[in-house]
Design a protein around this motif. Structure first.
Motif, short mmCIF file in Angstrom:
data_model
loop_
_atom_site.label_atom_id
_atom_site.label_comp_id
_atom_site.label_asym_id
_atom_site.label_seq_id
_atom_site.Cartn_x
_atom_site.Cartn_y
_atom_site.Cartn_z
N PHE A 295 0.84 -1.21 0.00
CA PHE A 295 0.00 0.00 0.00
C PHE A 295 0.87 1.26 0.00
O PHE A 295 0.54 2.26 -0.65
CB PHE A 295 -0.93 0.00 1.22
CG PHE A 295 -1.87 1.16 1.27
CD1 PHE A 295 -3.06 1.15 0.55
CD2 PHE A 295 -1.56 2.29 2.02
CE1 PHE A 295 -3.93 2.22 0.59
CE2 PHE A 295 -2.42 3.37 2.06
CZ PHE A 295 -3.61 3.34 1.34
N GLU B 51 -3.29 -0.62 -4.49
CA GLU B 51 -4.55 -0.73 -3.75
C GLU B 51 -5.29 -1.99 -4.18
O GLU B 51 -5.04 -2.53 -5.27
CB GLU B 51 -5.42 0.50 -3.98
CG GLU B 51 -4.79 1.79 -3.46
CD GLU B 51 -5.72 2.99 -3.63
OE1 GLU B 51 -6.87 2.78 -4.06
OE2 GLU B 51 -5.28 4.11 -3.33
N ASN C 69 -5.82 -2.26 2.42
CA ASN C 69 -6.89 -1.31 2.73
C ASN C 69 -6.35 0.01 3.28
O ASN C 69 -7.08 0.98 3.39
CB ASN C 69 -7.87 -1.93 3.74
CG ASN C 69 -8.88 -2.82 3.06
OD1 ASN C 69 -9.87 -2.35 2.51
ND2 ASN C 69 -8.62 -4.13 3.07
N GLY C 70 -5.07 0.04 3.66
CA GLY C 70 -4.49 1.29 4.15
C GLY C 70 -3.55 1.06 5.30
O GLY C 70 -3.51 -0.03 5.89
N THR D 128 -2.83 4.32 11.50
CA THR D 128 -2.35 5.56 12.11
C THR D 128 -1.88 5.27 13.53
O THR D 128 -2.09 4.16 14.06
CB THR D 128 -3.47 6.61 12.13
OG1 THR D 128 -4.52 6.12 12.99
CG2 THR D 128 -4.03 6.86 10.74
N GLN E 163 -11.66 1.19 8.07
CA GLN E 163 -10.55 1.43 8.99
C GLN E 163 -10.44 0.33 10.05
O GLN E 163 -9.35 0.00 10.53
CB GLN E 163 -10.76 2.78 9.66
CG GLN E 163 -9.67 3.21 10.62
CD GLN E 163 -10.03 4.52 11.31
OE1 GLN E 163 -11.20 4.92 11.33
NE2 GLN E 163 -9.03 5.20 11.86
N ILE F 114 -8.10 -2.60 9.46
CA ILE F 114 -6.69 -2.35 9.77
C ILE F 114 -6.45 -2.47 11.28
O ILE F 114 -5.48 -3.07 11.73
CB ILE F 114 -6.28 -0.95 9.27
CG1 ILE F 114 -6.47 -0.88 7.75
CG2 ILE F 114 -4.84 -0.65 9.64
CD1 ILE F 114 -6.39 0.52 7.19
#
Length: 540
Positions: free
Chosen positions: A35, A40, A265-266, A269, A334, A337
């Motif tokens: 990613f 993606e 998916n990302g 954070t 989110q 993740i």
């Protein structure tokens, strides 16, 4: 980019496996790395298809290994159900409180979404538990069977959710699937004729993906449910275990794609990692609830503790549930993740904890035993052995052969000890005196009655650690008779002799010597017979 995807995935898997963790953590990390390089999930439609195949084959493999009778034990079905409900009752208020305290990932989520998250977090990892049990050689121990049974019940709960999540009303033709058991003789006949090579693999893929997934989807049911049910249908066949092994690498390879798609998916954070850390911090409560429930079902504290620690993590099935919910728009993506990070951290902590569980039990033995309830579970009670002259620990092929040889020479003054329940039943049917017990379990020795007339103990367990532990326990109990042991590797001989074994034999060298002795005795017999015939002809 396809070569780069494979190389990065392999590199991450290797790095993680080098530190003793399941490679799936590496695949999740590989997804995050890809990613970062701008790849993606939407740009790799084939990857999503392979991920779906992996989940389907995973459920098919679970069905192949499923003994439905094991699920009807209270400690399994009730333990799994009560624990899942208890976990949800704990996680929903916790997540709501964290949202009130200002965690942005939880702010604005409704009770239904929180319940979905709690449901996903209530599962334990089948992949991790099976790896731990296989590494220890404990798949057939009581605690191993209880842990696997609970995991299978959790998997069934997940499949039920996946089926309901499809949202469509099944076709009227779905009722025809109730006739599938009638086709069992025909399917078994085909199973018998596919042999042991590539046709067996092809047969398994057809059963899982066509008869299972495609047929169920055609009548409006979840394809994963079809794969599980067809697997259960085939579980009673003698070659079901061989089929599961044949499909193992297909399943594992396709599941790599599933874990990659999670990472794609990302990136997490800092807030995501912090929330994942909070979720991991409550895992001890998850373990404590398992321990409490299993001791309520009258398992010994050690059995309950070992099973609970095997289940003390988050699950790849939780990821599957979250992925379906995110795809349906029920959860923010989110959360995939966040759960992936929590899963990875839980594995990092669970690995050393499972290695240390024996030492932890010894340290808190007295307190933990206060949690036990009597009478104990029938499979967890003290072991009466009588007063045998010979004892064989480990009744596999070597132990059974030794038993028969001793019985032929000395009669029935022999007792076998075996931890696998099905092997105990097999030996009893053949008239051998065998009791169930795990000699690698400290409580086995504490439950074992004394046998003053014991002269020889033969250790024929497959793992060196188990044999070494048994020698140490025999000496601690004051046993002064002879101890003989079998090893697979010559370097294991000195440690057994130092611990107190009188004689140790290398398995392969002993087998080779026995083979040569058998062949030479046959040659000697035939040469003597031929010589006798020649002498008879000379006399004539």
């Amino acid at each position: 980019m396809e070569p780069a995807i494979l190389v990065i995935t392999l590199a991450c898997g290797l790095l993680v496996s080098r530190v003793g963790l399941p490679p799936l953590i590496g695949y999740l990390v590989a997804g995050f790395v890809l990613f970062m390089f701008g790849i993606e999930e939407s740009s790799l439609p084939l990857l999503e298809q392979l991920a779906n195949l992996g989940v389907t084959l995973l459920l098919f493999a679970i069905g192949l290994k499923l003994d439905l009778r094991s699920l009807f034990k209270a400690e399994v079905w009730a333990g799994a159900g009560i624990h899942l409900m208890g976990s949800m009752l704990f996680f929903v208020p916790l997540l709501k409180l964290l949202g009130i305290l200002g965690l942005s990932q939880l702010t604005g989520l409704g009770w239904e979404q929180l319940s979905l998250l709690a449901f996903a977090l209530g599962f334990s990892s089948t992949v991790f538990a099976v790896k731990v049990l296989e590494d220890k050689g404990d798949m057939q121990t009581l605690y191993g069977r209880v842990a696997i049974g609970i995991l299978i019940m959790q998997d069934i709960f997940a499949v039920a959710f996946l089926t309901i999540s499809k949202g469509d009303i099944p076709s009227i033709w779905a009722l025809a699937l109730l006739l599938l058991p009638l086709a069992k003789p025909l399917i078994y006949k085909a199973f018998d004729r596919v042999g042991h090579g590539e046709l067996l693999v092809l047969f398994g893929l057809v059963m899982a993906l066509v008869v299972g997934a495609w047929l169920f989807e055609a009548v409006g049911l979840k394809p994963d449910l079809g794969a599980l049910i067809i697997g259960i249908l085939l579980a009673g066949h003698p070659k079901s275990s061989e089929l599961a092994k044949s499909l193992f690498y297909f399943k594992e390879l396709f599941l790599v794609a599933f874990f990659l798609t999670i990472g794609l998916n990302g990136l997490p954070t800092l807030e995501d990692v912090a929330l994942a850390g909070i979720l991991v911090a409550v895992i001890p409560l998850k373990i404590a609830l398992f321990f409490y429930l299993l001791t309520r079902f009258k398992l010994r504290s050690r059995t309950a503790m070992l099973a609970s620690f095997s289940l003390g993590n988050y699950s790849e099935f939780g990821l599957i549930v979250a992925a379906v919910a995110a795809h349906k728009g029920w959860l923010p993506p989110q959360w995939l993740i966040i759960i992936a990070v929590a899963l990875s951290i839980s594995f990092l902590l669970a690995a050393p904890l499972n290695n240390a569980v024996g030492a932890l039990y010894q340290k808190f033995n007295a307190r933990l035993r206060q949690m036990e309830r009597y009478p104990l579970h029938p499979e967890d009670r003290p072991i009466a052995i009588g007063n045998p002259r010979f004892m064989i620990i480990g009744m596999g092929r070597i132990g059974a052969g030794a038993y028969d040889e001793l019985r032929a020479k000395f009669g029935d003054e022999i007792l076998g000890i075996e931890h696998k329940r099905e092997l105990v039943s097999h030996h009893l049917n053949y008239g051998r005196s065998v009791v169930q017990g795990d000699a690698a379990d400290i409580d086995f020795w504490e439950k074992l009655d004394n046998a003053d007339g014991l002269e020889l103990v033969l250790l024929a367990m497959p793992h060196h650690g188990g044999n070494l532990f048994a020698v140490e326990q025999l000496r601690k109990r004051g046993y002064s008779g002879k101890i003989s042991a079998i090893v697979q590797y010559s370097e294991d001989i000195p440690s057994l002799k130092e611990a107190g074994a009188h004689s140790v034999y290398n398995l392969y060298e002993a087998a080779g010597a026995g083979f040569v002795e058998h062949v030479t005795s046959e040659l000697l017999f035939f040469s003597q017979q031929a010589e006798a015939e020649r002498e008879a002809k000379t006399v004539i």
